[in-house]
Design an enzyme around this catalytic site. Structure first.
Site, PDB file in Angstrom:
ATOM      1  N   LYS A 164      29.623 -15.016  81.818  1.00 56.35           N
ATOM      2  CA  LYS A 164      30.685 -16.019  81.899  1.00 56.35           C
ATOM      3  C   LYS A 164      30.756 -16.735  80.556  1.00 56.35           C
ATOM      4  O   LYS A 164      29.748 -17.234  80.077  1.00 56.35           O
ATOM      5  CB  LYS A 164      30.389 -17.014  83.017  1.00 56.35           C
ATOM      6  CG  LYS A 164      30.507 -16.411  84.409  1.00 56.35           C
ATOM      7  CD  LYS A 164      30.223 -17.412  85.497  1.00 56.35           C
ATOM      8  CE  LYS A 164      30.288 -16.770  86.873  1.00 56.35           C
ATOM      9  NZ  LYS A 164      31.637 -16.319  87.260  1.00 56.35           N
TER      10      LYS A 164
ATOM     11  N   ARG B 207      29.834  -9.605  95.999  1.00 57.70           N
ATOM     12  CA  ARG B 207      30.226  -8.549  96.943  1.00 57.70           C
ATOM     13  C   ARG B 207      29.182  -7.444  97.006  1.00 57.70           C
ATOM     14  O   ARG B 207      29.023  -6.788  98.029  1.00 57.70           O
ATOM     15  CB  ARG B 207      31.615  -8.010  96.556  1.00 57.70           C
ATOM     16  CG  ARG B 207      31.688  -7.422  95.193  1.00 57.70           C
ATOM     17  CD  ARG B 207      33.112  -7.239  94.697  1.00 57.70           C
ATOM     18  NE  ARG B 207      33.715  -8.496  94.242  1.00 57.70           N
ATOM     19  CZ  ARG B 207      34.946  -8.612  93.768  1.00 57.70           C
ATOM     20  NH1 ARG B 207      35.742  -7.557  93.696  1.00 57.70           N
ATOM     21  NH2 ARG B 207      35.405  -9.779  93.375  1.00 57.70           N
TER      22      ARG B 207
END
Ligand code: BES
Ligand code: MN
Ligand code: ZN
Length: 492
Positions: free
Chosen positions: A272, A347
C-alpha cells in the site's frame, strides 16, 4: 455502570440527573411533566422556550434545578416525530443523554423515555445499549488520559420495572461489542495472531465454549494454501481459530460465522503506497473482532442454535518469504488461484475459512470482512455491503440488522463479472478490474462455498467511525456484533 429497571414514579424519583425524552413538536409539558415542572418552578418550560427546543431527534438541552428538589439536573432530549421513531432512535437518544450526563459529571441518571412499538423489553434493551456504548471510552494506551471518562455509576430506567432480563441481554451484547471495539482499536503490535488466539481462549474458558486452534502445520495438512500463502511473509505464526458454542438441548440450527482476521495489512509486495491509509490497517481484523465479540455475547445469552466462530488470523507482510505477485496458490477445496495482487489477501484467507466452515455441515454461513475499498466507494462509511445468492439468508440478515441501527445494503452478485477473475494459467485470479471491485471480491468468495446458504458482509466502511456518531465513535464501532446476535437468536 449499573442499569436498573425501576418502577419509581417520575415524580418520586430522586437522583442526580433526570433525562426526559420528548417527541418533536410535542414539547409542551402536560400531565406528570407539567406537575414536575411545577415543582421546579417552571424552569423546564422556560428552558424549552429560551432554547427554542422543538424535540428534533437527538437534540438536547440541559438545566440545573433549584436546590431542595430530589433531582439536581434535567436533560431534555428530542425523539423526532413519534410516527418516525425507530428502535435505534431510542438507542441514539440514550447515547445523546449519556454524552451530556458525562459532560455534566452526573453519577446517577434516570431515564423517562416512551416505549418504541409498545415494546418495553426492546425499548429497555435499546436504552441500556445506547447509554453504555456511548459512554465506553478506551484509555488503554494513554499514560495520563486528559479525559477520564464518564462518572455515571447508576442508570434507572423509569417505568421499566420487570425488564431486568432485557437489561441483562443488553449488557451481554454490549460486552461483545466492546470486546470487538477493543480488538479493532488496538494497534498491530498489540493485537497479533497470537493474542487473537489468546482472546479466543479467554472467551472459551470464561464462558464454556469449545476451542480449536489450528497451527501452521495443521493448516498445511488441511491444504490451506491460500491462507498460508498470505501468512508466509509474517514473522508471527498464523492461527486458525475455531470456537464452538453448543446449546444444552438439541440445536434448532447449526450456523457458522466467519471473520476476516488480518491483524495488519501492508498489502504485501503490492504494498500500500503513501495516501493509501496503510497506517489504519490494524482495522483489517474487524470481521474476526465481530466474530469473537458475537461469540462472547452468544456464550452468555445461550440461544438454542449451535454456532461455529471461525477466523483464519495472520498478517499480510513483506519479507524474502513473501508471496510474489503472480504466484499460484492452491486452496483447501483444490482450486488454484493466481495471485495477481497480494493486496487482495482477505479473500485468500477467507477462501480456506469458508471451505472449513462448510465441512462442518452447518445450515448457513455468514462471513464478515473489511474486504474492499470499493465497497466504501459504493456505500460510504456507514453501510456494509450484503452479498448473497440466497434470498432467504438476505432477508434474515436484513431483518436482524433492522432494529440494531447497523446498516446493511444488498448488493448484486453479478455472475458475468466473474469473467474479470478468469486466469489463463490457474482456476481464477484473486483480483478483477477496479469497477465493481466489491462484487468481484464476493464472487471470488462464492467459489469456496459449494451448496451451503452463505452471505458475505463487506464491513470495510462501518468498522471504524472517524467522528462521533450517536453511540459510536470516534474510533472502532464493533460493527456486526449486534446484527449477528439477532441473527443467531432468530430475530429475522
Ligand atoms: N483491507 C483492504 C480493504 C480495506 C480498504 C479495508 C479500506 C478497510 C478500508 C483489502 O485487503 C484490500 O487491500 N483491498 C484492495 C483490493 C484490491 C487490491 C483488489 C482494495 O480495496 O484496494
Ligand atoms: Mn489488502
Ligand atoms: Zn485487507
Amino acid at each position: 455502570m449499573l442499569i436498573r429497571a425501576s418502577d419509581t414514579p417520575l415524580l418520586e424519583w430522586a437522583g442526580d440527573t433526570l433525562a426526559i425524552g420528548l417527541f418533536e413538536d410535542a414539547v409542551e409539558l402536560t400531565g406528570e411533566l407539567a406537575t414536575l415542572d411545577g415543582k421546579f418552578a417552571g424552569i423546564l418550560k422556560e428552558l424549552i422556550a429560551e432554547e427554542e427546543f422543538k424535540g428534533k431527534a437527538n437534540s438536547t438541552i440541559f438545566t440545573r434545578v433549584a436546590a431542595g428538589n430530589p433531582v439536581r439536573k434535567v436533560i431534555l432530549v428530542g425523539l423526532g416525530k413519534p410516527e418516525a421513531l425507530k428502535l435505534d432512535g431510542l438507542r441514539r437518544a440514550a447515547a445523546a443523554v449519556g454524552r451530556v450526563a458525562k459532560k455534566q459529571k452526573s453519577k446517577v441518571l434516570g431515564f423517562s423515555f416512551p416505549l418504541w412499538n409498545n415494546d418495553p423489553a426492546a425499548s429497555a434493551q435499546a436504552i441500556a445499549e445506547g447509554v453504555q456504548l456511548a459512554l465506553y471510552q478506551d484509555n488503554r494506551f494513554k499514560s495520563e488520559p486528559e479525559d477520564k471518562g464518564s462518572q455515571v455509576e447508576t442508570v434507572d430506567l423509569l417505568g421499566f420495572g420487570g425488564q431486568e432480563a432485557a437489561i441483562n441481554l443488553a449488557n451481554q451484547i454490549v460486552s461483545g461489542v466492546i470486546l470487538a471495539r477493543q480488538l479493532v482499536a488496538a494497534p498491530a503490535n498489540e493485537v497479533t495472531p497470537i493474542t487473537m488466539a489468546e482472546t479466543a481462549q479467554a472467551i472459551a474458558t470464561d464462558h464454556g465454549l469449545q476451542l480449536e486452534i489450528l497451527e501452521r502445520e495443521e493448516c498445511e495438512k488441511l491444504g490451506m494454501g491460500a491462507f498460508l500463502g498470505v501468512a508466509q511473509a509474517s514473522d508471527l505464526p498464523p492461527k486458525f481459530i475455531h470456537l464452538t458454542y453448543k446449546p444444552e438441548g438439541t440445536p434448532t440450527r447449526k450456523l457458522a460465522i466467519v471473520g476476516k482476521g488480518l491483524t495488519f495489512d501492508s498489502g504485501g509486495l503490492n504494498i500500500k503506497g503513501a495516501g493509501s491509509g496503510i497506517e489504519t490497517m490494524k482495522i483489517d481484523m474487524g470481521g474476526a473482532a465481530a466474530t469473537l465479540g458475537a461469540a462472547k455475547a452468544i456464550a452468555q445469552i445461550k440461544p438454542n442454535a449451535e454456532v461455529h466462530f471461525i477466523s483464519a488470523v495472520t498478517e499480510n507482510m513483506i519479507s524474502g518469504h513473501a508471496m510474489h505477485p503472480g504466484d499460484i496458490l492452491k486452496a483447501s477445496n483444490g482450486k488454484t488461484i493466481e495471485v495477481n495482487n497480494t493486496d487482495a489477501e482477505g479473500r485468500l484467507t477467507l477462501a480456506d475459512a469458508l471451505v472449513f466452515a462448510e465441512k462442518l455441515g452447518v445450515d448457513a454461513i455468514v462471513d464478515l470482512a473489511t474486504l474492499t475499498g470499493a465497497n466504501v466507494i459504493a456505500l460510504g462509511d456507514d453501510i456494509a455491503g450484503l452479498f448473497t445468492p440466497d434470498d432467504a439468508v438476505a432477508a434474515q440478515l436484513e431483518k436482524a440488522a433492522e432494529t440494531t441501527g447497523e446498516k446493511i445494503w444488498r448488493m448484486p452478485m453479478e455472475e458475468k463479472y466473474f469473467e474479470g477473475l478468469k486466469s489463463g494459467i490457474a482456476d481464477m485470479k484473486n483480483t478483477g478490474p477496479r469497477p465493481g471491485g466489491a462484487i468481484t471480491a464476493a464472487l471470488f468468495l462464492k467459489q469456496f462455498v459449494k451448496e451451503t446458504s452463505w452471505a458475505h458482509l463487506d464491513i470495510a466502511g462501518p468498522v471504524w467511525a472517524d467522528k462521533e456518531n450517536g453511540y459510536n465513535g470516534p474510533g472502532a464501532t464493533g460493527f456486526g456484533v449486534r446484527t449477528l446476535v439477532n441473527w443467531v437468536m432468530g430475530i429475522g
